[in-house]
Write an enzyme that holds these catalytic residues in place. Sequence first.
Site, PDB file in Angstrom:
ATOM      1  N   ALA A 169       0.825  -1.209   0.000  1.00  0.00           N
ATOM      2  CA  ALA A 169       0.000   0.000   0.000  1.00  0.00           C
ATOM      3  C   ALA A 169       0.861   1.262   0.000  1.00  0.00           C
ATOM      4  CB  ALA A 169      -0.937  -0.011   1.209  1.00  0.00           C
ATOM      5  N   PHE A 171       1.441   5.697   0.682  1.00  0.00           N
ATOM      6  CA  PHE A 171       1.326   6.595   1.829  1.00  0.00           C
ATOM      7  C   PHE A 171       0.121   7.519   1.761  1.00  0.00           C
ATOM      8  CE2 PHE A 171       3.535   9.446  -1.141  1.00  0.00           C
ATOM      9  CZ  PHE A 171       2.866  10.636  -0.931  1.00  0.00           C
ATOM     10  N   GLU A 198       5.745   2.345   4.767  1.00  0.00           N
ATOM     11  CA  GLU A 198       6.560   2.554   5.959  1.00  0.00           C
ATOM     12  C   GLU A 198       6.441   3.985   6.478  1.00  0.00           C
ATOM     13  OE1 GLU A 198       9.058   3.409   2.322  1.00  0.00           O
ATOM     14  OE2 GLU A 198       7.593   1.879   2.955  1.00  0.00           O
ATOM     15  N   SER A 248       3.735   4.431  -6.910  1.00  0.00           N
ATOM     16  CA  SER A 248       4.435   5.144  -7.980  1.00  0.00           C
ATOM     17  C   SER A 248       4.657   4.270  -9.208  1.00  0.00           C
ATOM     18  CB  SER A 248       5.793   5.633  -7.468  1.00  0.00           C
ATOM     19  OG  SER A 248       6.666   4.534  -7.260  1.00  0.00           O
ATOM     20  N   CYS A 303      -4.015  10.029  -6.333  1.00  0.00           N
ATOM     21  CA  CYS A 303      -3.790   9.519  -7.686  1.00  0.00           C
ATOM     22  C   CYS A 303      -4.891   9.971  -8.630  1.00  0.00           C
ATOM     23  CB  CYS A 303      -3.681   7.994  -7.678  1.00  0.00           C
ATOM     24  SG  CYS A 303      -5.164   7.161  -7.087  1.00  0.00           S
ATOM     25  N   GLU A 403       4.242  13.377 -13.022  1.00  0.00           N
ATOM     26  CA  GLU A 403       3.236  13.542 -11.978  1.00  0.00           C
ATOM     27  C   GLU A 403       3.865  14.316 -10.819  1.00  0.00           C
ATOM     28  OE1 GLU A 403      -0.045  10.797  -9.619  1.00  0.00           O
ATOM     29  OE2 GLU A 403       1.904   9.928 -10.100  1.00  0.00           O
TER      30      GLU A 403
END
EC number: 1.2.1.27
Length: 520
Positions: A169, A171, A198, A248, A303, A403
């Site tokens: 997953a 952040f 993390e 990403s 996103c 992006e």
Amino acid sequence: MSLVRLIGAEARHLAKRSYSSAAPTTKLFIDGKFVESKTNEWIDVHDPATNQVVTRVPKATQAEMQAALESNKKAFRSWSNQSVLTRQQVMFKLQALIKENMGELAKNITKEQGKTLADAEGDVLRGLQVVEHCCSIPSLQMGETVANVARDMDTYSLVLPLGVTAGVAPFNFPAMIPLWMFPVAITTGNTMLLKPSERVPGATMLLMELLNEAGCPPGVVNVIHGQHDAVNFICDAPEIKAVSFVGSDQAGKYIYERAGKNGKRVQSNMGAKNHGIILGDANKENTLNQLAGAAFGAAGQRCMALSTAVFVGDAQAWIPDLVERAQKLKVNAGHVPGTDVGPVISAASRQRINDLIESGVKEGAKLILDGRKITVPGYEDGYFVGPTILSDVTPSMKCYTEEIFGPVLVILKADTLDDAIGIVNANPYGNGTAVFTTNGAAARKFVNEIDAGQVGVNVPIPVPLPMFSFTGTRGSFRGDHHFYGKQGIKFYTQTKTVTQLWRETDVTHTQAAVAMPTMK
């Protein structure tokens, strides 16, 4: 016992068992228990608004990751044989617990990720909706049957789990994205090894508290922490049959290729450059408000953020009004009431955003709103970037091709709707797009000709609800089946087809025997 009562008012953002009481360290979650890692490698998690360390996250050792995987394997044998109604009941209970503790989850998200409390609650809510959809699993996981495909022959299919699955997953949505993953995986009978980002481990650990309370058996979901070694472990372990990823481009392509080479299913949601097309006949006030919210909300770290606007024809005269709205947005720490834009996730992210803004200026874009120099009183050490707008951008500029993932809107101009559609379709990404218009024919043309997976008509962030699926396309997605909805069910299941023959002539009794049985 609810999580609110479990945690206590003095430290509501930290789960009692998911964080160490002796030191601010995040634990692993293995076999239904929160376990202190024995690693000697740790990652500091900072509050983006203050730059203060919130917790330290372990890089799980190979032995710890293997122990988690073995627990998943063991749990699968029994969990996959539980009735579908048993799995459904766990989701019913989890849904109620998430609702009850939404405020506590949101506070943790704001502390670790930086987004506003209102946005953090939305983060939890959109994940909760997936849990609610999973409560329909008895009908979602039904197979098919055709009787008499030939004389005395029937065919039916069973929709079955894969085995151990894994999730990696990002952040930016600490609750929503894990909730896209493990509820769908486990409700269909799989087990899951989950690696949260993390940078924002807390929401996942709180969800594991709630999953325990909901009665989910040990080992059905395990949580490890780390970076590259943890990702490689997930990609390489032969016992893991499918991998879900959101994040990403670089990481998504890597996971898709490495896990795919090892024979795993992969669904990989990656980067985006979402365009909003503004026509001159649109409702001006509503459109500009929608643009400002979609571009700068969550500090642009979505996103599906509307990071690119294409003003068509007469609508170009509205750009100064958009700047005026953006200037009025309040930048502050996420927990401060009235905040519109919180900090970005890290100092490195802030620097990258600022560099991309500068690249646009150097390449000829007009910086009509500059948020790089912003200072927030009381939070001078935070990672803040104010709303920023670059106008007269062209498709060749770096600020357009990359992006940015920050509160930056790039503006392009087009003479006609056809020109605007051409700009969107020439971009390699296909996550989402939107058109703003009051002309039904123009909207229909846009929907039919645009090459993007999720399209909004006067809706700036068209993320589908869970009865549908999240359907980004082209450079924004790799894989065959998308997240949640019917496609999510397909991703986590396989079909077994049974063809059986029972000849009518083989029937030995055509009527009930009523005479006293005797030995012959």
